[in-house]
Design an enzyme around this catalytic site. Structure first.
Site, PDB file in Angstrom:
ATOM      1  N   ARG A 187       7.426  -2.023  27.080  1.00 54.54           N
ATOM      2  CA  ARG A 187       7.859  -0.616  27.878  1.00 54.54           C
ATOM      3  C   ARG A 187       6.949   0.058  28.818  1.00 54.54           C
ATOM      4  O   ARG A 187       7.231   0.770  29.802  1.00 54.54           O
ATOM      5  CB  ARG A 187       8.346   0.152  26.654  1.00 54.54           C
ATOM      6  CG  ARG A 187       9.280   1.513  27.116  1.00 54.54           C
ATOM      7  CD  ARG A 187      10.022   2.195  26.069  1.00 54.54           C
ATOM      8  NE  ARG A 187       9.188   2.462  24.833  1.00 54.54           N
ATOM      9  CZ  ARG A 187       8.620   3.664  24.697  1.00 54.54           C
ATOM     10  NH1 ARG A 187       8.494   4.481  25.593  1.00 54.54           N
ATOM     11  NH2 ARG A 187       7.829   3.772  23.594  1.00 54.54           N
ATOM     12  N   TYR A 240      26.640   9.619  45.391  1.00 53.33           N
ATOM     13  CA  TYR A 240      27.279   8.696  44.314  1.00 53.33           C
ATOM     14  C   TYR A 240      27.795   9.657  43.043  1.00 53.33           C
ATOM     15  O   TYR A 240      27.202  10.472  42.815  1.00 53.33           O
ATOM     16  CB  TYR A 240      26.249   7.816  43.997  1.00 53.33           C
ATOM     17  CG  TYR A 240      26.761   7.030  42.592  1.00 53.33           C
ATOM     18  CD1 TYR A 240      27.945   6.044  42.723  1.00 53.33           C
ATOM     19  CD2 TYR A 240      25.943   6.980  41.386  1.00 53.33           C
ATOM     20  CE1 TYR A 240      28.090   5.287  41.599  1.00 53.33           C
ATOM     21  CE2 TYR A 240      26.074   6.285  40.556  1.00 53.33           C
ATOM     22  CZ  TYR A 240      27.377   5.552  40.552  1.00 53.33           C
ATOM     23  OH  TYR A 240      27.753   4.909  39.303  1.00 53.33           O
ATOM     24  N   ASP A 291      17.708   8.348  48.222  1.00 57.66           N
ATOM     25  CA  ASP A 291      18.384   7.112  47.650  1.00 57.66           C
ATOM     26  C   ASP A 291      18.592   6.266  48.796  1.00 57.66           C
ATOM     27  O   ASP A 291      19.446   6.902  49.817  1.00 57.66           O
ATOM     28  CB  ASP A 291      19.397   7.537  46.837  1.00 57.66           C
ATOM     29  CG  ASP A 291      19.996   6.281  46.376  1.00 57.66           C
ATOM     30  OD1 ASP A 291      19.977   5.360  46.724  1.00 57.66           O
ATOM     31  OD2 ASP A 291      20.856   6.299  45.476  1.00 57.66           O
ATOM     32  N   LYS A 324      22.084  -3.661  43.640  1.00 55.75           N
ATOM     33  CA  LYS A 324      23.001  -3.978  45.084  1.00 55.75           C
ATOM     34  C   LYS A 324      22.081  -4.761  45.766  1.00 55.75           C
ATOM     35  O   LYS A 324      21.982  -5.941  45.389  1.00 55.75           O
ATOM     36  CB  LYS A 324      23.326  -2.468  45.651  1.00 55.75           C
ATOM     37  CG  LYS A 324      23.804  -1.304  44.800  1.00 55.75           C
ATOM     38  CD  LYS A 324      24.977  -1.529  44.101  1.00 55.75           C
ATOM     39  CE  LYS A 324      25.613  -0.394  43.408  1.00 55.75           C
ATOM     40  NZ  LYS A 324      24.929   0.212  42.277  1.00 55.75           N
TER      41      LYS A 324
END
Length: 430
Positions: A93, A146, A218, A243
């Site tokens: 992590r 978004y 973004d 994407k």
């Protein structure tokens, strides 16, 4: 990483120095013994940068380090004590060789000092924003962002005692008017979804400097292949790696890139939110990025040709694509995108949503699905997918009209795509 600290002026009575007086050199990374190929083009960086070739086995390509933890040693303990846990292998992590490798490739492509990969785009967005906000903070963002990001800003920030103002993504006067004394961040998408409005990046950067704000962009729709946001003065750039960066519709991921100093502030938030990317997903992402530049060339080229075809079709009312002279911001597109206009198209068809649904049923090549940026063309209606969380009034306010279709143009043969649209449109209007 340089482990030394420099003692400058102020000391406490016990001889130790104040935390604010500590100075430690931050290097790019963290990294394995892998190169970034910084002097080469994006095609070469995509293939070679960050790749870790195992010296023990001679394996060509970064292995999947599918482990949760690592042996601890003196160096590990020193790193923990000195706050350098990000630079040692301690726990997956915190960091993993598979993560470091793909992060180096991303940093090379973004021209960034450092990058972090996340388990999703929303993990990247939420962790990045929360890392730079505290109680009472304010964000200026866009009404066109978004839906998932909109919900996070609108619904969740209030619970933390924070606030947001949504503005036009293109009107710098309105954006500046929304800035308050407690504003900390300007957060926008470089190319909006689904109407492909272009955010004036240099203007945002100017506002950021004027008011001492972080500018976070973004860049999912454009990617670092089309525009390197950090080169334009943006502080941090985030992407949904789901994407174009991955491009094969087979993983969920997110990224953030920027200076080592700023990215180091996001890393502790990642640890608290728990949104680290799994080693196998890191392997898939690095593999996919090897063809990133090649894919983006074809996405851009195909989209421009298909946009021209659609704009000249009598049954298509309007096409939204920055590469077309009819786009309201075409001049800005020429300046900011320099001919790399993305693989996304939106268009309105006569007959409204009924004909739009009919067209999606008739097309053979584009797949009716949410998401974007895959090698296959993906098509959907924004009103019931990406912007479904908005009311009809909110959708109309940002320009989502009846019959609006969003198309992520894939890398298929462009003549095949045009032929498919021709037969589909002809069939539904018989």
């Amino acid at each position: 990483m340089n482990k030394s600290y420099q003692n400058i002026e102020h000391k406490r009575q016990d001889g130790s120095i104040w935390f604010n007086d500590l100075k430690r050199k931050r290097e790019a990374g963290p990294k394995l013994q892998a190169k970034r190929y910084e002097q080469f083009g994006d095609e070469t960086k995509s293939v070679h940068s960050g790749q870790y070739d195992d010296p023990q086995t001679g394996a060509l390509g970064t292995p999947i380090f599918q482990c949760s933890t690592f042996f601890l040693n003196k160096t590990s303990y020193e790193a923990i004590e000195e706050g350098r846990g990000r630079d040692e292998m301690i726990y997956t992590r915190y960091g993993n060789p598979s993560q470091w490798s793909v992060q180096e490739k991303l940093s090379a492509l973004e021209n960034a000092e450092s990058s972090i990969v996340f388990s999703s785009g929303m993990a990247a967005i939420s962790s990045t924003l929360l890392a730079f906000l505290d109680k009472g903070s304010h964000i200026v963002s866009s009404r066109d962002i978004y839906g998932g990001t909109y919900n996070f800003l609108y619904e969740d920030l209030d619970r933390y005692g924070m606030s947001v103002t949504f503005t036009s993504p293109t009107d710098l006067t309105e954006i500046e008017a929304a800035i308050q004394e407690n504003t900390k961040i300007l957060y926008f998408e470089a190319l909006t979804n689904p109407l492909l409005k272009i955010v004036p990046i240099e203007g945002l950067v100017t506002l950021g400097k004027k008011y001492n704000l972080r500018v976070i962009i973004d860049n999912t729709f454009l990617t670092p292949y089309n525009v390197k946001m950090l080169d334009l003065g943006v502080d941090l750039v985030v992407n949904s790696a789901t994407k174009y960066l991955n491009g094969h519709s087979d993983l969920i991921g997110g990224t953030v890139s920027g200076s080592r100093k700023l990215v180091d502030r996001i890393w502790p938030q990642l640890l608290k939110n728990g949104g680290s990317m799994d080693p196998h997903a890191c392997f898939l992402l690095e593999r996919s990025l090897k063809t990133f530049a090649l894919r983006m060339k074809t996405h851009n080229s195909n989209a421009l040709k298909l946009a021209n075809y659609l704009e000249n079709h009598p049954k298509i009312k309007r096409v939204y694509y920055p590469g077309l002279p009819s786009h309201e911001q075409h001049k800005l597109a020429e300046q900011q995108l320099k001919g790399k206009n993305s693989g996304m198209i939106s268009f309105e068809i006569e007959g409204g949503d009924a004909k739009a649904h009919a067209l999606l049923n008739e097309l053979k090549l584009p797949k009716e699905a949410t998401s974007l940026g895959g090698v296959e063309s993906l098509i959907s209606l924004p009103y019931n997918t990406s912007q479904a969380s908005l009311t009809k009034e909110q959708q109309k306010a940002i320009g989502i009209n009846d019959g609006l279709i969003r198309l992520s143009v894939g890398i298929e043969d462009i003549e095949d795509l045009i032929t498919d649209f021709e037969q589909g449109i002809t069939t539904i209007f018989k």
